[in-house]
Design a protein around this motif. Sequence first.
Motif, PDB file in Angstrom:
ATOM      1  N   MET A  43      32.114  -6.162  -2.737  1.00 23.15           N
ATOM      2  CA  MET A  43      32.654  -5.892  -3.854  1.00 23.15           C
ATOM      3  C   MET A  43      33.493  -6.701  -4.662  1.00 23.15           C
ATOM      4  N   VAL A  44      34.487  -7.189  -3.770  1.00 20.88           N
ATOM      5  CA  VAL A  44      35.287  -8.311  -4.156  1.00 20.88           C
ATOM      6  C   VAL A  44      34.628  -9.774  -4.331  1.00 20.88           C
ATOM      7  N   CYS A  45      33.547 -10.073  -3.764  1.00 19.97           N
ATOM      8  CA  CYS A  45      32.854 -11.062  -3.953  1.00 19.97           C
ATOM      9  C   CYS A  45      32.321 -10.947  -5.252  1.00 19.97           C
ATOM     10  N   GLU A  46      31.525  -9.806  -5.649  1.00 18.71           N
ATOM     11  CA  GLU A  46      30.662  -9.693  -6.734  1.00 18.71           C
ATOM     12  C   GLU A  46      31.423  -9.627  -8.027  1.00 18.71           C
ATOM     13  N   LEU A  47      32.762  -9.046  -7.759  1.00 22.75           N
ATOM     14  CA  LEU A  47      33.516  -8.442  -8.939  1.00 22.75           C
ATOM     15  C   LEU A  47      35.013  -9.238  -8.746  1.00 22.75           C
ATOM     16  N   PRO A  48      35.020 -10.529  -9.278  1.00 21.90           N
ATOM     17  CA  PRO A  48      36.195 -11.438  -9.272  1.00 21.90           C
ATOM     18  C   PRO A  48      37.285 -10.647 -10.031  1.00 21.90           C
ATOM     19  N   GLN A  49      37.227  -9.757 -11.064  1.00 21.82           N
ATOM     20  CA  GLN A  49      38.032  -8.945 -11.824  1.00 21.82           C
ATOM     21  C   GLN A  49      38.934  -7.972 -11.024  1.00 21.82           C
ATOM     22  N   LEU A  50      38.199  -7.575  -9.838  1.00 19.66           N
ATOM     23  CA  LEU A  50      39.006  -6.597  -8.987  1.00 19.66           C
ATOM     24  C   LEU A  50      40.135  -6.882  -8.419  1.00 19.66           C
ATOM     25  N   ARG A  51      41.216  -6.404  -8.556  1.00 20.30           N
ATOM     26  CA  ARG A  51      42.626  -6.456  -8.222  1.00 20.30           C
ATOM     27  C   ARG A  51      43.159  -5.664  -7.113  1.00 20.30           C
ATOM     28  N   GLU A  52      42.772  -4.332  -7.236  1.00 21.13           N
ATOM     29  CA  GLU A  52      43.220  -3.292  -6.346  1.00 21.13           C
ATOM     30  C   GLU A  52      42.146  -2.276  -6.395  1.00 21.13           C
ATOM     31  N   MET A  53      41.955  -1.371  -5.109  1.00 21.90           N
ATOM     32  CA  MET A  53      41.125  -0.347  -5.039  1.00 21.90           C
ATOM     33  C   MET A  53      41.654   0.489  -3.877  1.00 21.90           C
ATOM     34  N   ASP A  54      41.849   1.785  -4.166  1.00 19.88           N
ATOM     35  CA  ASP A  54      42.344   2.905  -3.400  1.00 19.88           C
ATOM     36  C   ASP A  54      41.356   3.924  -3.427  1.00 19.88           C
TER      37      ASP A  54
END
Length: 234
Positions: free
Chosen positions: A1-12
Amino acid sequence: MVCELPQLREMDINPIIVDERGALAVDARIVIGPAAQTSPGRAGKYGHLSILPYPQRYEQLWPLRGGGEYTVRPIHPDDAQMLQDLMKRLSPESRYFRFVSNMAELPPGMLSRFTLIDYDREMALCAVVQEESVSETGEKQTKEKIIGVSRYITNPDQNSCEFSLVVDDAYGGQGLGTRLMLSIMDVAREKGLQEIIGLVLTQNNGMLKLMRSLGFEVKAYPDDPDFRLVTHPL
């Protein structure tokens, strides 16, 4: 998911309930922000990453002459032992043509360098077959076997690359060399490289014949008369 979505900063995701029926995410929190900047000299979908993920899109299935099939796919670190096994199966002549050395197996450092690669500046494609065997208990087993490898490394000019190719002696004459070369050239072309080059020993008539059949220009190598320089625009 981090690879596909560079806008992702945090996920809980919390809590997650897991039982015999599967997993259920009860609550989730996601923080997004501006996309990370593309690394210098990189472009494309994963240009923001320091190390590119395994490029599964290059996997292809091809028929073997005489029956069966093989997969052409990018090499990965788990292939180290299979690559070593291929090296040991090669004839002394084939090993010398590929490595200009009489070594019988790859040293650990070289084996690591050949399988743990940076998919951005280099690529190695291996041809893999499924081999069936019978265990001591009489059970049928299926395992992978590497029967050929093509690779390129981008030169410092960032416009050209140098290739290498090796095919298992037992699978010679079945079109593997042609397929591996065409596939590695396709990857280099997609990366925006403009020329692929290689050095081939003068006495390696089989490789020189293959290069000519693929449209490579074969010419003398001024620095060493034992080699021929082969080049092809991409």
